[in-house]
Design an enzyme around this catalytic site. Structure first.
Site, PDB file in Angstrom:
ATOM      1  N   GLU A  18     -29.136  10.980 -14.215  1.00  0.00           N
ATOM      2  CA  GLU A  18     -29.843  11.424 -13.006  1.00  0.00           C
ATOM      3  C   GLU A  18     -29.082  12.518 -12.273  1.00  0.00           C
ATOM      4  O   GLU A  18     -29.393  12.836 -11.136  1.00  0.00           O
ATOM      5  CB  GLU A  18     -30.184  10.246 -12.085  1.00  0.00           C
TER       6      GLU A  18
ATOM      7  N   HIS B 215     -36.984   6.225  -1.370  1.00  0.00           N
ATOM      8  CA  HIS B 215     -36.959   4.826  -1.801  1.00  0.00           C
ATOM      9  C   HIS B 215     -38.119   4.031  -1.207  1.00  0.00           C
ATOM     10  O   HIS B 215     -38.588   3.073  -1.809  1.00  0.00           O
ATOM     11  CB  HIS B 215     -35.604   4.184  -1.475  1.00  0.00           C
TER      12      HIS B 215
ATOM     13  N   CYS C  59     -37.186   6.351 -16.226  1.00  0.00           N
ATOM     14  CA  CYS C  59     -37.407   5.258 -15.272  1.00  0.00           C
ATOM     15  C   CYS C  59     -37.675   5.767 -13.856  1.00  0.00           C
ATOM     16  O   CYS C  59     -37.796   4.991 -12.930  1.00  0.00           O
ATOM     17  CB  CYS C  59     -36.244   4.272 -15.290  1.00  0.00           C
TER      18      CYS C  59
ATOM     19  N   ARG D  92     -34.243  14.070  -1.657  1.00  0.00           N
ATOM     20  CA  ARG D  92     -35.459  13.310  -1.918  1.00  0.00           C
ATOM     21  C   ARG D  92     -36.092  12.758  -0.657  1.00  0.00           C
ATOM     22  O   ARG D  92     -37.234  12.333  -0.664  1.00  0.00           O
ATOM     23  CB  ARG D  92     -35.274  12.206  -2.979  1.00  0.00           C
TER      24      ARG D  92
ATOM     25  N   ASN E 145     -36.158  10.722 -10.305  1.00  0.00           N
ATOM     26  CA  ASN E 145     -36.198  10.938  -8.848  1.00  0.00           C
ATOM     27  C   ASN E 145     -34.924  11.645  -8.407  1.00  0.00           C
ATOM     28  O   ASN E 145     -34.951  12.644  -7.697  1.00  0.00           O
ATOM     29  CB  ASN E 145     -36.314   9.604  -8.098  1.00  0.00           C
ATOM     30  N   ASP E 146     -33.799  11.099  -8.846  1.00  0.00           N
ATOM     31  CA  ASP E 146     -32.540  11.742  -8.477  1.00  0.00           C
ATOM     32  C   ASP E 146     -32.290  12.997  -9.299  1.00  0.00           C
ATOM     33  O   ASP E 146     -31.740  13.968  -8.793  1.00  0.00           O
ATOM     34  CB  ASP E 146     -31.370  10.757  -8.637  1.00  0.00           C
TER      35      ASP E 146
ATOM     36  N   ARG F 218     -29.852  -2.649 -13.495  1.00  0.00           N
ATOM     37  CA  ARG F 218     -28.988  -1.572 -13.020  1.00  0.00           C
ATOM     38  C   ARG F 218     -27.996  -2.141 -12.019  1.00  0.00           C
ATOM     39  O   ARG F 218     -28.368  -2.882 -11.118  1.00  0.00           O
ATOM     40  CB  ARG F 218     -29.843  -0.511 -12.337  1.00  0.00           C
TER      41      ARG F 218
ATOM     42  N   ARG G 109     -33.776  -2.769 -10.013  1.00  0.00           N
ATOM     43  CA  ARG G 109     -32.891  -2.168  -9.005  1.00  0.00           C
ATOM     44  C   ARG G 109     -32.201  -3.326  -8.289  1.00  0.00           C
ATOM     45  O   ARG G 109     -32.792  -3.973  -7.424  1.00  0.00           O
ATOM     46  CB  ARG G 109     -33.709  -1.345  -8.018  1.00  0.00           C
TER      47      ARG G 109
HETATM   48  C1  PEP Z   1     -34.345   7.578 -10.121  1.00  0.00           C
HETATM   49  O1  PEP Z   1     -33.479   8.183  -9.478  1.00  0.00           O
HETATM   50  O2  PEP Z   1     -35.283   8.139 -10.714  1.00  0.00           O
HETATM   51  C2  PEP Z   1     -34.293   6.104 -10.227  1.00  0.00           C
HETATM   52  C3  PEP Z   1     -35.039   5.444 -11.087  1.00  0.00           C
HETATM   53  O3  PEP Z   1     -33.464   5.437  -9.388  1.00  0.00           O
HETATM   54  P1  PEP Z   1     -33.760   5.271  -7.816  1.00  0.00           P
HETATM   55  O4  PEP Z   1     -35.138   5.808  -7.540  1.00  0.00           O
HETATM   56  O5  PEP Z   1     -33.635   3.836  -7.507  1.00  0.00           O
HETATM   57  O6  PEP Z   1     -32.669   6.101  -7.204  1.00  0.00           O
HETATM   58 MG    MG Z   2     -31.693   7.121  -8.856  1.00  0.00          MG
END
Ligand code: PEP
Ligand code: MG
Length: 679
Positions: free
Chosen positions: A416, A180, A487, A450, A439-440, A318, A282
């Site tokens: 995700e 993050h 995203c 991550r 990302n997740d 979100r 977010r």
């Molecule tokens: C993701 O997981 O790709 C996402 C956009 O949400 P975050 O990075 O805030 O977990």
């Molecule tokens: Mg995420």
């Protein structure tokens, strides 16, 4: 001068003075004699009281009240008074006395059995941490001038508590590109380097740093001429970005490119994103770094501000994605051995429904006046969506009872988790859009935390498994006629764009700092795809013949027309996804009968669940035969498929009999589309 190698989480170039944030535990506390300790404790309490008091005028009334409550707790006889007594009675150091006083206060609070009172324990712990920080001189300070943040490790709150305009770049020992902190750096448009080969400890406050995200290195105290050159380069980069932003604002792309934001600080940079909308807000910024949940009114004001900054564009908000590495002090999520696999995202929202409903009410109210959409994170079950819809309805009822204006906006979900990919067809029936949080999705698909940093060789952002997950998601979404956004950070990775566009994603939501670059990349990729589609000869993919004599690229596979009938050029196919070439070069055939043939010899790769499309593979070549426009909706009616997945077929072999009369009767166009997906 020294140069250190580092890994790049967010690219870019930056130069500025170091601001070193060190962990409080690293400090060594020199214990003194009791009267000195008592005096030091009193001075620390007075200092913290002064700081809390100095903040209160800056905050909302509610926050000011919370600060006042903290000041009262600080001076409570059971806490600071008890610590002072312990120094005398047990000859403890101020630090140890505070820890003991904290333990006894928390024990008393826990004994009350009242959830609210028990939660005050977090406040006491926060006060102790601050006081120990002051006593040991090891507290985390916040920068007051533009700087490069340097630390062994940073948490998202370390970044978000700092005024955004002051962060020129970030350097840490531990980190990862999908953390993050990295997302926040991307949002700020600053480089983030991590995994220094030499410890960050060797950097001192005020050292001149150059971060080079291209070469993956940090230069400490460069010679004067190199420093001046770096400053000039930064200015030039800023100008270049402003020009690119202006150009990108004008370039129209078929694939929408929208902004992802993590807080109101990025709104000021949104004009460059004009027309694109905001694909991801977010909302956690409202819920973190505070002692209690934000009220409905406070949230409403924040959402309204974002909607108005988007100037008529769509805004996807979100719902709170708390838990895992975004723990809110006031949310009593019990300790978990692996929080990334625990109570986070929608799970936490459904576990703390009052908090969730408050957020939903604020969102419904903000939706009354703008193009707001709601999106929920971390979905793994269909029933979670049913319950979310129920909560939305309850929130609406509550607002109706209060006679307040509201609108129930579209609901979308984040894809995700591998679970949500696999049940995407069912989820797509319930919601209005998908947004893939890569990302997740990467974290859970590749089994790589991550936040970890020791698995670099596995941490491939272009891993095929993730693209296949995306392909499945797009197929499920488009089968239901709903759009898909990317995203996560993958959407902001230029190396991934062509593949994502070919897979048919409808939108990329990227950090504000990357908008210009990604818009340009998308425009270039789209132009390339259209040009190859329009080119004659092999690139135009004649239906019945191989490459014409004398033409280049003879390696292209010979394709037999999968149906008899009239050829329709790609751009005249009445379906945007095919006509634009996003799925690959195509041709349409208006069939004279319903017999469909294998276009190449090879194996049957996929037979669509709705039986209307079959793909064939041979080596590097992959051809899709799609019968009819939008005929996925027929759910198999009218398609007699003669082959199975994995079966070997010969070019010209009959693979399907389509009932053209029925297809027409049901209101669908039976045009057969043949798409060169690969090769
Ligand atoms: C993701 O997981 O790709 C996402 C956009 O949400 P975050 O990075 O805030 O977990
Ligand atoms: Mg995420």
């Amino acid at each position: 001068m020294r140069k250190m190698k580092a890994k790049v989480a967010q690219s870019g170039f930056s130069a500025g003075p170091a601001f070193v944030c060190r962990r409080a535990e690293a400090a060594i506390y020199q214990q003194g004699i009791p009267p000195v300790e008592a005096e030091r404790l009193a001075a620390a309490v007075a200092e913290l009281d002064r700081r809390l008091g100095a903040q209160s005028h800056l905050k909302s009334r509610q926050e000011a009240e919370l600060v006042e409550a903290e000041r009262m707790l600080l001076h409570a006889e059971e806490y600071a008074g008890r610590a002072a007594a312990l120094i005398e009675e047990e000859q403890l150091s101020a630090v140890d006395a505070l820890k003991k006083a904290e333990a006894s206060v928390c024990e008393g609070l826990s004994a009350s059995g009242n959830a609210y009172i028990m939660e005050r324990c977090a406040d006491v712990k926060g006060l102790t941490a601050h006081l120990i920080g002051i006593l040991t001189g090891s507290e985390r300070k916040l920068p007051e001038a533009p700087c490069i943040l340097v630390s062994d490790e940073l948490s998202p709150s370390d970044v978000s508590l700092t005024e955004p305009g002051l962060i020129l770049g970030i350097v840490t020992e531990k980190g990862s590109p999908t953390s993050h902190v990295s997302v926040l750096a991307g949002n700020l448009g600053v480089p983030y380097l991590y995994g220094l080969k030499t410890p960050a400890e060797e950097i001192r406050d005020g050292d001149r740093l150059i971060l080079d995200g291209k070469k993956g290195c940090v230069v400490i105290n460069p010679p004067e001429d190199a420093w001046e050159a770096a400053e000039e380069r930064m200015e030039a980069a800023l100008e270049e970005r402003q020009t690119a932003d202006a150009a990108a604002a004008l370039s129209a792309t078929k694939t929408r490119v929208t902004a992802s934001i993590s807080g109101p600080m990025e709104l000021d940079r949104l004009p460059a994103a004009k027309g694109g909308g905001i694909g991801l807000v977010r909302s956690e910024f409202l819920f973190l770094n505070r002692k209690s949940a934000p009220s409905e009114e406070e949230q409403l004001a924040a959402y309204e501000r974002i909607v108005s900054a988007a100037a008529g564009g769509d805004v996807v908000i979100r719902t709170m994605d708390l838990g895992s590495d975004k723990q809110a002090e006031w949310l009593p999520i019990p300790g978990e051995p692996n929080p990334a696999l625990g109570m986070r995202g929608l799970r936490a929202s459904l576990a703390y429904r009052e908090v969730f409903r408050t957020q939903l009410r604020a969102l419904l109210r903000a939706a009354a006046a703008g193009n707001l959409k709601i999106m929920v994170p971390m979905v793994t079950e269909v029933w979670e969506i049913d319950e979310t819809l129920e909560e939305i309805n309850k929130a609406a009822e509550e607002l109706a009872q209060r006679a307040l204006p509201y609108r129930i906006p579209e609901l979308g979900i984040m894809i995700e988790t591998p679970a949500s990919v696999m049940i995407a067809p069912e989820l797509a029936e319930k919601v209005s859009f998908f947004s893939i949080g890569t990302n997740d999705l990467m974290q859970y698909t590749l089994a790589i935390d991550r936040e970890t940093q020791n698995l670099d060789e596995y941490c491939n952002p272009l891993n095929e498994a993730v693209f296949r997950m995306i392909a499945l998601t797009v197929e499920a979404a488009h089968g239901q006629g709903i759009p898909v956004t990317i995203c996560g950070e993958l959407g902001g990775n230029p190396a991934a764009i062509e593949r994502l566009l070919r897979l048919g994603v409808d939108e990329l939501s990227v950090s504000v700092g990357k908008l210009a670059q990604i818009r340009k990349t998308v425009a270039d990729v789209e132009a390339g795809l259209n040009a190859s589609a329009a080119a004659p000869g092999p690139a135009g993919m004649p239906a019945e013949t191989g490459p014409a004599a004398g033409q280049a690229a003879p390696e292209r596979a010979h394709i037999k027309a999968p149906a008899d009938g009239e050829l329709i050029p790609m751009e005249e196919i009445p379906d945007e996804a095919f006509a634009s070439g996003l799925l690959g070069t195509c041709l349409g055939i208006l069939p004279t009968d319903g017999t469909i043939y294998a276009p190449i010899s090879g194996t049957v790769k996929t037979v669509a669940k709705a039986r209307h499309a079959i793909s064939f593979a041979n080596g590097d070549t992959e051809i899709l035969v799609h019968v009819g426009i939008d005929t996925v909706r027929l759910n198999g009616e009218g398609f007699a498929v003669k082959v199975e997945e994995g079966q070997r077929v010969e070019e010209g072999q009959i693979v399907m009999e389509a009932d053209l009369a029925l297809i027409r009767e049901k209101g669908f166009n039976p045009m057969v589309i043949v798409v060169r997906i690969k090769g």
